[in-house]
Design a protein around this motif. Sequence first.
Motif, PDB file in Angstrom:
ATOM      1  N   VAL A 220       0.832  -1.095  -0.082  1.00  0.00           N
ATOM      2  CA  VAL A 220       0.041   0.037   0.034  1.00  0.00           C
ATOM      3  C   VAL A 220       1.049   1.217  -0.061  1.00  0.00           C
ATOM      4  O   VAL A 220       1.729   1.441   1.058  1.00  0.00           O
ATOM      5  N   VAL A 221       0.856   1.959  -1.051  1.00  0.00           N
ATOM      6  CA  VAL A 221       1.657   3.156  -1.151  1.00  0.00           C
ATOM      7  C   VAL A 221       0.972   4.512  -0.611  1.00  0.00           C
ATOM      8  O   VAL A 221      -0.099   4.795  -1.209  1.00  0.00           O
ATOM      9  N   THR A 222       1.368   5.032   0.458  1.00  0.00           N
ATOM     10  CA  THR A 222       0.388   5.790   1.223  1.00  0.00           C
ATOM     11  C   THR A 222       0.848   7.000   0.703  1.00  0.00           C
ATOM     12  O   THR A 222       1.729   7.504  -0.166  1.00  0.00           O
ATOM     13  N   ASN A 223       0.060   8.251   1.133  1.00  0.00           N
ATOM     14  CA  ASN A 223       0.425   9.649   1.073  1.00  0.00           C
ATOM     15  C   ASN A 223       0.949  10.228   2.099  1.00  0.00           C
ATOM     16  O   ASN A 223       0.987  11.481   2.217  1.00  0.00           O
ATOM     17  N   ASP A 224       1.436   9.545   3.169  1.00  0.00           N
ATOM     18  CA  ASP A 224       2.261  10.003   4.281  1.00  0.00           C
ATOM     19  C   ASP A 224       3.769   9.824   4.246  1.00  0.00           C
ATOM     20  O   ASP A 224       4.326   9.123   3.288  1.00  0.00           O
ATOM     21  N   ARG A 225       4.460  10.790   4.833  1.00  0.00           N
ATOM     22  CA  ARG A 225       5.758  10.886   4.749  1.00  0.00           C
ATOM     23  C   ARG A 225       6.410  10.707   6.010  1.00  0.00           C
ATOM     24  O   ARG A 225       5.833  10.995   6.993  1.00  0.00           O
ATOM     25  N   GLY A 226       7.732  10.041   6.169  1.00  0.00           N
ATOM     26  CA  GLY A 226       8.014   9.658   7.430  1.00  0.00           C
ATOM     27  C   GLY A 226       9.571   9.350   7.434  1.00  0.00           C
ATOM     28  O   GLY A 226      10.189   9.359   6.447  1.00  0.00           O
ATOM     29  N   HIS A 227       9.997   9.012   8.441  1.00  0.00           N
ATOM     30  CA  HIS A 227      11.492   8.542   8.487  1.00  0.00           C
ATOM     31  C   HIS A 227      11.733   7.570   9.648  1.00  0.00           C
ATOM     32  O   HIS A 227      10.837   7.492  10.471  1.00  0.00           O
ATOM     33  N   PHE A 228      12.637   6.918   9.793  1.00  0.00           N
ATOM     34  CA  PHE A 228      13.175   6.169  10.865  1.00  0.00           C
ATOM     35  C   PHE A 228      14.117   6.770  11.801  1.00  0.00           C
ATOM     36  O   PHE A 228      14.903   7.335  11.238  1.00  0.00           O
ATOM     37  N   GLU A 229      13.784   6.714  12.976  1.00  0.00           N
ATOM     38  CA  GLU A 229      14.724   7.134  14.070  1.00  0.00           C
ATOM     39  C   GLU A 229      14.722   6.041  14.940  1.00  0.00           C
ATOM     40  O   GLU A 229      13.743   5.386  15.682  1.00  0.00           O
ATOM     41  N   ALA A 230      15.990   5.720  15.281  1.00  0.00           N
ATOM     42  CA  ALA A 230      16.523   4.531  16.241  1.00  0.00           C
ATOM     43  C   ALA A 230      15.516   3.303  15.690  1.00  0.00           C
ATOM     44  O   ALA A 230      15.158   2.418  16.776  1.00  0.00           O
ATOM     45  N   GLY A 231      15.596   3.123  14.394  1.00  0.00           N
ATOM     46  CA  GLY A 231      14.813   1.975  14.147  1.00  0.00           C
ATOM     47  C   GLY A 231      13.300   1.991  14.253  1.00  0.00           C
ATOM     48  O   GLY A 231      12.753   0.685  13.694  1.00  0.00           O
ATOM     49  N   ARG A 232      12.729   2.955  14.345  1.00  0.00           N
ATOM     50  CA  ARG A 232      11.230   3.098  14.643  1.00  0.00           C
ATOM     51  C   ARG A 232      10.867   3.988  13.734  1.00  0.00           C
ATOM     52  O   ARG A 232      11.330   5.030  13.408  1.00  0.00           O
ATOM     53  N   LEU A 233       9.457   3.890  13.014  1.00  0.00           N
ATOM     54  CA  LEU A 233       9.151   4.815  11.972  1.00  0.00           C
ATOM     55  C   LEU A 233       8.334   5.939  12.627  1.00  0.00           C
ATOM     56  O   LEU A 233       7.788   5.949  13.730  1.00  0.00           O
TER      57      LEU A 233
END
Length: 334
Positions: A220-233
Amino acid sequence: MQLISHVAHLLDGGAGLWLAPGQGQAPDGCVVVATSGSTGDAKLVVLHRDALTAAARAARERLGFDATWHLTLAPQYVAGLMVLVRGHLGDGVRTAASDLSGLDPAPGRNCLSIVATQLYRALESPSVTAMLARFDAVLVGGAALRPELRSRAEAEGVRVIETYGMSETCGGVVWDGAPLPGVEVTLGERGRIGIGGPTVFEGYLDDSGALRPSAVNGMVVTNDRGHFEAGRLVIDGRFDDVVISGGVNVDLAQVRRAVAALDPDTDVLAVDDAEWGARVVLFATSGTLASWRDDLRGTLPPAALPRQLVTLDALPRTGGGKPDRGILLGLVQS
């Protein structure tokens, strides 16, 4: 509740189940739900019982125990539906009002799924707060959970788990930034979030009732943006949350976080504006535009400060608990 037996029948091999508004025929072995439609573009999502079961079993594996699940959300939407599914595969379901009155933990383990607004209001009542503290897990989803709200709840002994997901993934399948067992999370260009695994939906129903598969390579390709920090989304916001006002990029997700820190019963939208290009509009139940701008000035850059305030008796919400942005937008444009 009759719907509990209908969901149980589907999971046990029964025919398809239609939970979306209106009438229609669900594909065999599937349930049809509507997305919460916060922007007025609700879609008909088809979830196979195998996906629902996979999501519930992954939740059980993460928790490490079976539980009685307590329903306080509309079961026609995915968050409420998943309470019924988890309860059917666990120790059963109990129901309570959306204001969390009438919560009655069963013997053994108990879990609950709510939205952040419910948690905020619950913490205003010592008796409801004390009841929440008796639960083994309180899942909070539907919108970003402010760190200070979580800290308040945990200080009262509430065992909070923040969830992220959507109707197309059988609800929240990322808990406290960590995917549930079997769930895959990827980041594409500019941090676009993709979710894959056995909980992914079958597709959407079009106007003719035909199934339109919409996952891309099982994701599922979302319209949300994110990043991983210490291995967590970490969720940064939505791609359509970035607007240009007065020639400056404004991240509406950042504005919403700042506003919600002052009052969670609020929302923020941007509308076209002849002078600014996009005008930031704040919806709240109290205050003046000047007072809001003064309170936010130390947190937000000047271009991100609201330029219009719409005062409401109460913020309209969808059945899934999110602000109904279709209604809000209509208030500005009317």
